[in-house]
Design a protein around this motif. Structure first.
Motif, PDB file in Angstrom:
ATOM      1  N   GLY A  84      69.721  29.475   1.346  1.00 40.64           N
ATOM      2  CA  GLY A  84      70.568  28.631   2.189  1.00 40.64           C
ATOM      3  C   GLY A  84      70.606  29.167   3.599  1.00 40.64           C
ATOM      4  O   GLY A  84      69.788  30.015   3.975  1.00 40.64           O
ATOM      5  N   TYR A  85      71.597  28.718   4.397  1.00 39.09           N
ATOM      6  CA  TYR A  85      71.619  29.038   5.826  1.00 39.09           C
ATOM      7  C   TYR A  85      73.049  29.294   6.286  1.00 39.09           C
ATOM      8  O   TYR A  85      73.962  28.501   6.039  1.00 39.09           O
ATOM      9  N   ASP A  86      73.220  30.405   6.984  1.00 37.92           N
ATOM     10  CA  ASP A  86      74.504  30.801   7.561  1.00 37.92           C
ATOM     11  C   ASP A  86      74.546  30.213   8.970  1.00 37.92           C
ATOM     12  O   ASP A  86      74.242  30.891   9.945  1.00 37.92           O
ATOM     13  N   ALA A  87      74.924  28.940   9.111  1.00 40.47           N
ATOM     14  CA  ALA A  87      74.523  28.169  10.279  1.00 40.47           C
ATOM     15  C   ALA A  87      75.579  27.953  11.357  1.00 40.47           C
ATOM     16  O   ALA A  87      75.247  27.478  12.443  1.00 40.47           O
ATOM     17  N   PHE A  88      76.859  28.259  11.087  1.00 44.91           N
ATOM     18  CA  PHE A  88      77.834  28.211  12.173  1.00 44.91           C
ATOM     19  C   PHE A  88      77.642  29.443  13.063  1.00 44.91           C
ATOM     20  O   PHE A  88      77.004  30.418  12.667  1.00 44.91           O
ATOM     21  N   GLY A  89      78.212  29.397  14.254  1.00 49.65           N
ATOM     22  CA  GLY A  89      78.140  30.600  15.075  1.00 49.65           C
ATOM     23  C   GLY A  89      77.961  30.321  16.552  1.00 49.65           C
ATOM     24  O   GLY A  89      77.741  29.185  16.988  1.00 49.65           O
ATOM     25  N   LEU A  90      78.048  31.388  17.334  1.00 52.87           N
ATOM     26  CA  LEU A  90      78.071  31.305  18.791  1.00 52.87           C
ATOM     27  C   LEU A  90      76.752  30.856  19.428  1.00 52.87           C
ATOM     28  O   LEU A  90      76.775  30.104  20.402  1.00 52.87           O
ATOM     29  N   PRO A  91      75.574  31.286  18.954  1.00 55.91           N
ATOM     30  CA  PRO A  91      74.338  30.922  19.656  1.00 55.91           C
ATOM     31  C   PRO A  91      74.140  29.421  19.824  1.00 55.91           C
ATOM     32  O   PRO A  91      73.788  28.957  20.912  1.00 55.91           O
ATOM     33  N   ALA A  92      74.345  28.644  18.752  1.00 58.43           N
ATOM     34  CA  ALA A  92      74.170  27.193  18.853  1.00 58.43           C
ATOM     35  C   ALA A  92      75.188  26.581  19.802  1.00 58.43           C
ATOM     36  O   ALA A  92      74.887  25.631  20.537  1.00 58.43           O
ATOM     37  N   VAL A  97      76.580  24.360  25.303  1.00 56.35           N
ATOM     38  CA  VAL A  97      77.243  24.439  26.610  1.00 56.35           C
ATOM     39  C   VAL A  97      76.216  24.281  27.737  1.00 56.35           C
ATOM     40  O   VAL A  97      76.457  23.595  28.739  1.00 56.35           O
ATOM     41  N   LYS A  98      75.049  24.905  27.565  1.00 57.29           N
ATOM     42  CA  LYS A  98      74.029  24.870  28.616  1.00 57.29           C
ATOM     43  C   LYS A  98      73.323  23.523  28.701  1.00 57.29           C
ATOM     44  O   LYS A  98      72.990  23.059  29.785  1.00 57.29           O
ATOM     45  N   THR A  99      73.065  22.908  27.540  1.00 57.69           N
ATOM     46  CA  THR A  99      72.201  21.723  27.522  1.00 57.69           C
ATOM     47  C   THR A  99      72.914  20.434  27.172  1.00 57.69           C
ATOM     48  O   THR A  99      72.364  19.350  27.403  1.00 57.69           O
ATOM     49  N   GLY A 100      74.112  20.521  26.596  1.00 53.08           N
ATOM     50  CA  GLY A 100      74.803  19.321  26.152  1.00 53.08           C
ATOM     51  C   GLY A 100      74.337  18.838  24.793  1.00 53.08           C
ATOM     52  O   GLY A 100      74.837  17.835  24.285  1.00 53.08           O
ATOM     53  N   THR A 101      73.393  19.545  24.197  1.00 54.06           N
ATOM     54  CA  THR A 101      72.894  19.164  22.869  1.00 54.06           C
ATOM     55  C   THR A 101      73.918  19.540  21.806  1.00 54.06           C
ATOM     56  O   THR A 101      74.413  20.668  21.790  1.00 54.06           O
ATOM     57  N   HIS A 102      74.225  18.600  20.926  1.00 53.76           N
ATOM     58  CA  HIS A 102      75.213  18.885  19.892  1.00 53.76           C
ATOM     59  C   HIS A 102      74.738  20.050  19.029  1.00 53.76           C
ATOM     60  O   HIS A 102      73.567  20.097  18.627  1.00 53.76           O
ATOM     61  N   PRO A 103      75.628  21.016  18.736  1.00 53.77           N
ATOM     62  CA  PRO A 103      75.216  22.148  17.894  1.00 53.77           C
ATOM     63  C   PRO A 103      74.655  21.715  16.548  1.00 53.77           C
ATOM     64  O   PRO A 103      73.803  22.399  15.975  1.00 53.77           O
ATOM     65  N   ARG A 104      75.116  20.569  16.062  1.00 54.78           N
ATOM     66  CA  ARG A 104      74.606  20.089  14.775  1.00 54.78           C
ATOM     67  C   ARG A 104      73.119  19.766  14.856  1.00 54.78           C
ATOM     68  O   ARG A 104      72.346  20.063  13.929  1.00 54.78           O
ATOM     69  N   ILE A 105      72.712  19.193  15.982  1.00 59.11           N
ATOM     70  CA  ILE A 105      71.304  18.851  16.170  1.00 59.11           C
ATOM     71  C   ILE A 105      70.469  20.125  16.288  1.00 59.11           C
ATOM     72  O   ILE A 105      69.415  20.262  15.667  1.00 59.11           O
ATOM     73  N   TYR A 578      81.416  21.104  25.297  1.00 58.77           N
ATOM     74  CA  TYR A 578      81.532  22.224  24.375  1.00 58.77           C
ATOM     75  C   TYR A 578      82.066  23.468  25.070  1.00 58.77           C
ATOM     76  O   TYR A 578      82.103  24.544  24.482  1.00 58.77           O
ATOM     77  N   LYS A 579      82.497  23.305  26.301  1.00 57.36           N
ATOM     78  CA  LYS A 579      83.047  24.434  27.033  1.00 57.36           C
ATOM     79  C   LYS A 579      84.472  24.709  26.565  1.00 57.36           C
ATOM     80  O   LYS A 579      85.201  23.799  26.182  1.00 57.36           O
ATOM     81  N   PRO A 580      84.893  25.975  26.591  1.00 58.62           N
ATOM     82  CA  PRO A 580      86.272  26.313  26.227  1.00 58.62           C
ATOM     83  C   PRO A 580      87.268  25.579  27.115  1.00 58.62           C
ATOM     84  O   PRO A 580      86.945  25.138  28.231  1.00 58.62           O
ATOM     85  N   SER A 581      88.484  25.477  26.621  1.00 57.10           N
ATOM     86  CA  SER A 581      89.508  24.739  27.350  1.00 57.10           C
ATOM     87  C   SER A 581      89.922  25.438  28.633  1.00 57.10           C
ATOM     88  O   SER A 581      90.475  24.815  29.535  1.00 57.10           O
ATOM     89  N   GLY A 582      89.690  26.737  28.706  1.00 56.74           N
ATOM     90  CA  GLY A 582      90.062  27.497  29.898  1.00 56.74           C
ATOM     91  C   GLY A 582      91.398  28.193  29.775  1.00 56.74           C
ATOM     92  O   GLY A 582      91.724  29.058  30.586  1.00 56.74           O
ATOM     93  N   ASP A 583      92.192  27.840  28.786  1.00 52.30           N
ATOM     94  CA  ASP A 583      93.504  28.470  28.619  1.00 52.30           C
ATOM     95  C   ASP A 583      93.566  29.285  27.330  1.00 52.30           C
ATOM     96  O   ASP A 583      94.642  29.534  26.795  1.00 52.30           O
ATOM     97  N   GLY A 584      92.404  29.702  26.839  1.00 46.88           N
ATOM     98  CA  GLY A 584      92.371  30.526  25.639  1.00 46.88           C
ATOM     99  C   GLY A 584      92.224  29.747  24.358  1.00 46.88           C
ATOM    100  O   GLY A 584      92.186  30.336  23.281  1.00 46.88           O
ATOM    101  N   GLU A 585      92.124  28.426  24.444  1.00 47.24           N
ATOM    102  CA  GLU A 585      91.922  27.618  23.243  1.00 47.24           C
ATOM    103  C   GLU A 585      90.503  27.078  23.217  1.00 47.24           C
ATOM    104  O   GLU A 585      89.794  27.059  24.218  1.00 47.24           O
ATOM    105  N   SER A 586      90.094  26.621  22.045  1.00 50.83           N
ATOM    106  CA  SER A 586      88.733  26.133  21.873  1.00 50.83           C
ATOM    107  C   SER A 586      88.585  24.736  22.485  1.00 50.83           C
ATOM    108  O   SER A 586      89.578  24.107  22.886  1.00 50.83           O
ATOM    109  N   PRO A 587      87.351  24.217  22.560  1.00 50.87           N
ATOM    110  CA  PRO A 587      87.150  22.847  23.056  1.00 50.87           C
ATOM    111  C   PRO A 587      87.908  21.797  22.254  1.00 50.87           C
ATOM    112  O   PRO A 587      88.127  20.683  22.748  1.00 50.87           O
ATOM    113  N   LEU A 588      88.336  22.133  21.024  1.00 52.17           N
ATOM    114  CA  LEU A 588      89.092  21.169  20.218  1.00 52.17           C
ATOM    115  C   LEU A 588      90.420  20.809  20.872  1.00 52.17           C
ATOM    116  O   LEU A 588      90.981  19.742  20.606  1.00 52.17           O
ATOM    117  N   ALA A 589      90.934  21.685  21.728  1.00 57.14           N
ATOM    118  CA  ALA A 589      92.207  21.416  22.412  1.00 57.14           C
ATOM    119  C   ALA A 589      92.083  20.280  23.416  1.00 57.14           C
ATOM    120  O   ALA A 589      93.097  19.765  23.896  1.00 57.14           O
TER     121      ALA A 589
END
Length: 926
Positions: A84-92, A97-105, A578-589
């Motif tokens: 299988g694949y350990d596929a979540f993580g920072l590199p994707a 963030v750099k390219t706008g490509t969805h990490p899923r793709i 996909y950039k961080p919110s800037g206030d210490g929270e993830s882009p989900l904020a």
């Protein structure tokens, strides 16, 4: 390549593609639960699917595990071998963030690339069980395990996790849980007074507490909880980093500055399992080195908690020490810069200096701060603590060599008997009081880079420069010089001895003093015996998008509620950035329509942190057991059949955290009745690193990466598999060499030509006759050697034996077909494609995969006669042949009687006759 392929004896490209297609079409390696067969679970540490794909170092462990899996099938085992694949993580996410490509793709493309590379190598995986940690069907159950953690507490009486509802039920039925020594006691509520989690419960019953009080109480016991903790914050990456992701104060990825700052984080209470994580190592077939790493990370220490009051304040500083016998030598205290008491006790004159120092400390990693070689730094707070054993006031300092995450974040400093404290005291001119007198009979006395050994008149000395002319070499003189250095406070003595300068305890040996001072502290309410662990609760939050969402809602009344299991999976929403919110929270904020919800009649806000990459890898071995189950993470009956993992193969870089975290989650599931074994991994093997041909670690920056696709195109998958196992012992570090690949390729060509003629048919020399004499013995020796070496994972020597076999059989005028069939079976775990083809061309239909492994006759593995070198005084004088069964006395008699030896014995005496079995006889004369 110097050898041409014009004869086309062995068309590896066509053969390998054909058999890979056959295995896939026929699901050759599919595993099912078969109660009447013994099982064998072979597991690889699954890869992270990066855009670079695999280099030749990655498949080393996969090849080793595949050899064992194929061998075990032939030995009659029902084998589970998944991937299988350990596929979540920072590199994707950073790529997104750099390219706008969805990490899923990005992840899907990378997974496809690695899957293709793995399949090219012919590993015998059950691909129907493939898992990917980013699939909602997988992380639904990762979220489910988190809910088990959130909804459980640790029962220190029964020593296991239990549902938090059990604790609530006990409280509702009239009992009260009282915290004591990080454990709890259940007592009747009537008349009880206790401060729990900062809440005075007193005689109130559970239903009399306000909802916030109840939540605060339960939070103290949940195995998943929230807390403000100091973390490694990388502003550029916008996320928290684990300690191992920070090197020299910068992020491992991108080399961005990292600071320490307090943030709201999810924590997992792994510390509740500290003792079990240590104790259960005993039954595991792991290397002692890996066990030691686990033990050191947990870091169990036996000692005492001691309370120091702060002069002029209604405050107490508790410290943990393994050497309570040195309390009378405590001349100052040190707090971690982050310690909350610093703000309370710092004087106005010292505040600016303290603030500046704390800011500098925040930029350093824990590893940097605890480096023994670095110069000690610190600042005096202006406040004083009271030593409880003598009421002496001692200054309170802060220094970054004390960590808030270890112990209580405070230490009593005893510079005479601690090397770090000694260096600090010397630098800042603080008092040094010796309270342990070294014994005159010393085994080892050590300070930093200084050591003296004085035992039974033998002395070795390594100490700071002294006037050598002033001392002689006698043991007493060396001892006296060292003793004087201790007395003059020129070195710290960290060993045991006899108490001095310690009032009524003077003269007591260290171990007895420890017991007595601890009892005295308890009697006087100043301390108590304690066990401490270096292990800290697992920081389980990341401020990232590409991770598992927490199934948690924060309601407007301040309560934290978990989603029902029926509401899983909580899916990641689509985002524009996909950039961080800037206030210490993830882009989900930034996603209002996902973030703000009404849940169970109240307005709420979803958790914006995501789980760390470690989450999905903690339990993937369990999902493989039942990968397509939509109603549960796995079927309990299937788990009982397959667990534990019989062999786990992977890199030593995961020797601590991954294994520790997986063991923790497994023990939780064991406590809750979901798994049947206390430990997940029965046997663990770490493969060594394969270096570039320049002897350096493979990396794009060094330009020494070797792509397996290139090797397979030139020499075939079987050659690459064989070479990776032939390079040396599995656990050794080895440099890559393409000439070595060509060497094993030549061996496979030779094995092919031994069996197959130019027309693609079996050689005419192959006959339906049993092997005879020496060829029969060689066959049985080879079967024994390959069998034993696979069991011991000594693959390089097994290959060497097969090479010997091919060389010797190539000289025979007539070759037994049965011997060739046995050899092809032996070869098949190592080079499965060519073995399948040879098996078929020898007249068999179907796959070789489930053919019975050849048996060997022990008697035929021994030579009937052996030739021994006959030496006299170490010089070769003759060679004699003996029966392989000859005893030592018979060998001695025949050697002494031989003509050449008799000539040399004339006028001499035989002092000794040495027989080295199967090698030589050495006659010592004089």
């Amino acid at each position: 390549m110097s050898e041409t392929r014009s004869d086309n004896y062995y068309d590896f490209s066509a053969i390998e593609k054909r058999w890979q297609q056959y295995w896939q079409t026929n699901k050759t390696f599919a595993a099912t639960e078969t109660p009447d067969k013994p099982k064998y679970y072979v597991l690889d540490m699954f890869p992270y699917p990066s855009g670079d794909g695999l280099h030749v170092g990655h498949p080393e462990g996969y090849t080793a595990s595949d050899i064992v899996a194929r061998y075990k099938r032939m030995k009659g085992f029902n084998v589970l071998h998944p991937m299988g694949y350990d596929a979540f993580g920072l590199p994707a996410e950073q790529y997104a963030v750099k390219t706008g490509t969805h990490p899923r793709i990005t992840t899907e493309n990378n997974v496809n690339k690695i899957r293709s590379q793995i399949k090219q190598l012919g590993f015998s995986y059950d691909w129907d069980r493939e898992v990917n940690t980013t699939d909602p069907g997988y992380y639904k159950w990762t979220q489910w395990i988190f809910l088990k953690l959130f909804n459980s507490y640790y029962d220190h009486v029964e020593n296991r996790a239990r549902p938090i509802d059990d604790l609530v039920h006990r409280l509702e039925s009239g009992e009260l849980v009282v915290t004591f020594d990080n454990k709890y006691l259940v007592v009747p509520v009537s008349g009880a007074m206790a401060a729990i989690g900062g809440i005075e419960i007193g005689a109130r019953k559970w239903h009399e507490l306000t909802p916030p009080e109840q939540r605060a109480f339960l939070s103290e016991y949940r195995l998943a909880y929230q807390a403000e903790v100091a973390v490694n914050w990388c502003p550029e990456l916008g996320t928290v980093l684990a300690n191992e992701e920070v090197i020299g104060g910068v992020s491992e990825r991108g080399e961005h500055p990292v600071i320490r700052k307090p943030m709201r984080q999810w924590m997992l209470r792994i510390t509740a399992y500290a003792e079990r994580l240590l104790a259960d190592l005993d039954g595991l077939d792991w290397s002692e080195g890996i066990k030691k790493l686990q033990q050191d990370w947990v870091g169990k220490s036996v000692g005492a908690d001691v309370d120091f009051t702060v002069a002029g304040y209604d405050e107490t500083i508790r410290v943990f020490t393994t050497r309570p016998d040195t309390l009378f030598g405590a001349t100052y205290m040190v707090l971690a810069p982050e310690h909350p008491l610093v703000d309370v006790i710092v004087t106005s004159e010292k505040k600016s200096e303290i603030d500046k120092y704390r800011e500098e400390a925040a930029r350093k990693s824990d590893l940097d701060r605890t480096d023994l070689a670095k110069e000690k730094t610190g600042v005096f707070t202006g406040a004083y603590a009271v030593n409880p054993v003598n009421n002496e006031q001692i200054p309170i300092w802060i220094s970054d060599y004390v960590l808030i995450s270890y112990g209580t974040g405070a230490i009593m400093a005893v510079p005479a008997h601690d090397s770090r404290d000694f260096e600090f005291a010397k630098k800042f001119n603080l008092s040094i009081i010796q309270v342990v007198n070294p014994p005159k009979d010393i085994r080892i006395l050590s300070g930093i880079k200084k050591e003296i050994r004085v035992k039974n008149g033998e002395v070795t000395l390594d100490m700071p420069p002294v006037d050598e002319d002033a001392i002689d070499d006698s043991p007493q003189s060396l001892w006296q010089s060292y003793y004087d250095m201790i007395r003059r406070s020129e070195i710290a003595y960290t060993g045991d001895g006899v108490a001095i300068n310690s009032n009524q305890f003077n003269g007591q040996p260290t171990e007895k003093f420890k017991e007595n001072i601890t009892a005295w502290l308890e009697e006087n309410g100043l301390g108590r015996a304690s066990i401490n662990y270096k292990l800290r609760d697992w920081l389980f939050s990341r401020q990232r998008y590409w991770g598992e969402p927490f199934p948690i809602v924060h309601l407007e009344d301040g309560s934290i509620v978990a989603l029902d299991e029926s509401e899983l999976p909580l899916l990641l929403p689509e985002v524009e950035s996909y950039k961080p919110s800037g206030d210490g929270e993830s882009p989900l904020a930034n996603i209002d329509d996902w973030l703000n919800i009404t849940y169970k009649g109240q307005k709420g806000r979803r958790e914006t942190n995501t789980m760390p990459q470690w989450a999905g890898s903690c339990w993937y071995y369990l999902r493989y057991i039942d990968a397509l189950n939509e109603n549960a993470p796995f079927d309990k009956e299937k788990e009982k059949y397959w667990m534990p993992v019989d062999l786990y193969v992977g890199g030593a870089e995961h020797a601590v955290l991954h294994l520790l975290y997986s063991r923790f989650w497994h023990k939780l599931l064991y406590d809750l009745g979901w798994v049947s074994t206390k430990e997940p991994f029965k046997k663990l093997v770490n493969q060594g690193m394969i270096l570039g041909n320049d002897g350096q670690k493979m990396s794009k920056s060094r330009g020494n990466v070797v792509n397996p696709d290139t090797v397979i195109e030139q020499y075939g998958a079987d050659s690459m598999r064989l070479y990776e196992m032939f390079m040396g012992p599995l656990d050794a570090v080895k440099p890559w060499n393409m000439q070595g690949v060509e060497g094993v390729y030549r061996f496979l060509q030779k094995a092919w030509r031994l069996i197959i003629d130019r027309d693609g048919n079996p050689q005419s020399a192959i006959v339906n006759e049993p092997a005879q004499d020496e060829s029969l013995r060689l066959l049985h020796k080879t079967i024994k050697k390959v069998t034993t070496d696979i069991e011991n994972m000594a693959f390089n020597t097994a290959i060497s034996q097969m090479m010997i076999f091919v060389n010797e059989y190539s000289r025979l005028p007539r070759i037994s077909k049965k011997a060739m069939e046995s050899f092809v079976i032996l070869l098949s775990p190592f080079a499965p494609h060519i073995a399948e083809e040879l098996w078929q061309r020898l007249g068999h239909s179907g796959t070789i995969t489930y053919q019975p492994w050849p048996e060997f006759d022990e008697g035929l593995t021994r030579d009937p006669e052996v030739e021994l070198a006959i030496q006299v005084n170490g010089k070769l004088r003759d060679r004699l042949t003996f029966s392989a069964e000859a005893d030592e006395e018979t060998i001695k008699e025949k050697a002494l009687a031989c003509e050449r030896v008799q000539e040399l014995l004339e006028g001499k005496n035989v002092r000794k006759v040495i027989v080295i079995k199967n090698r030589l006889v050495n006659i010592v004369i004089g």
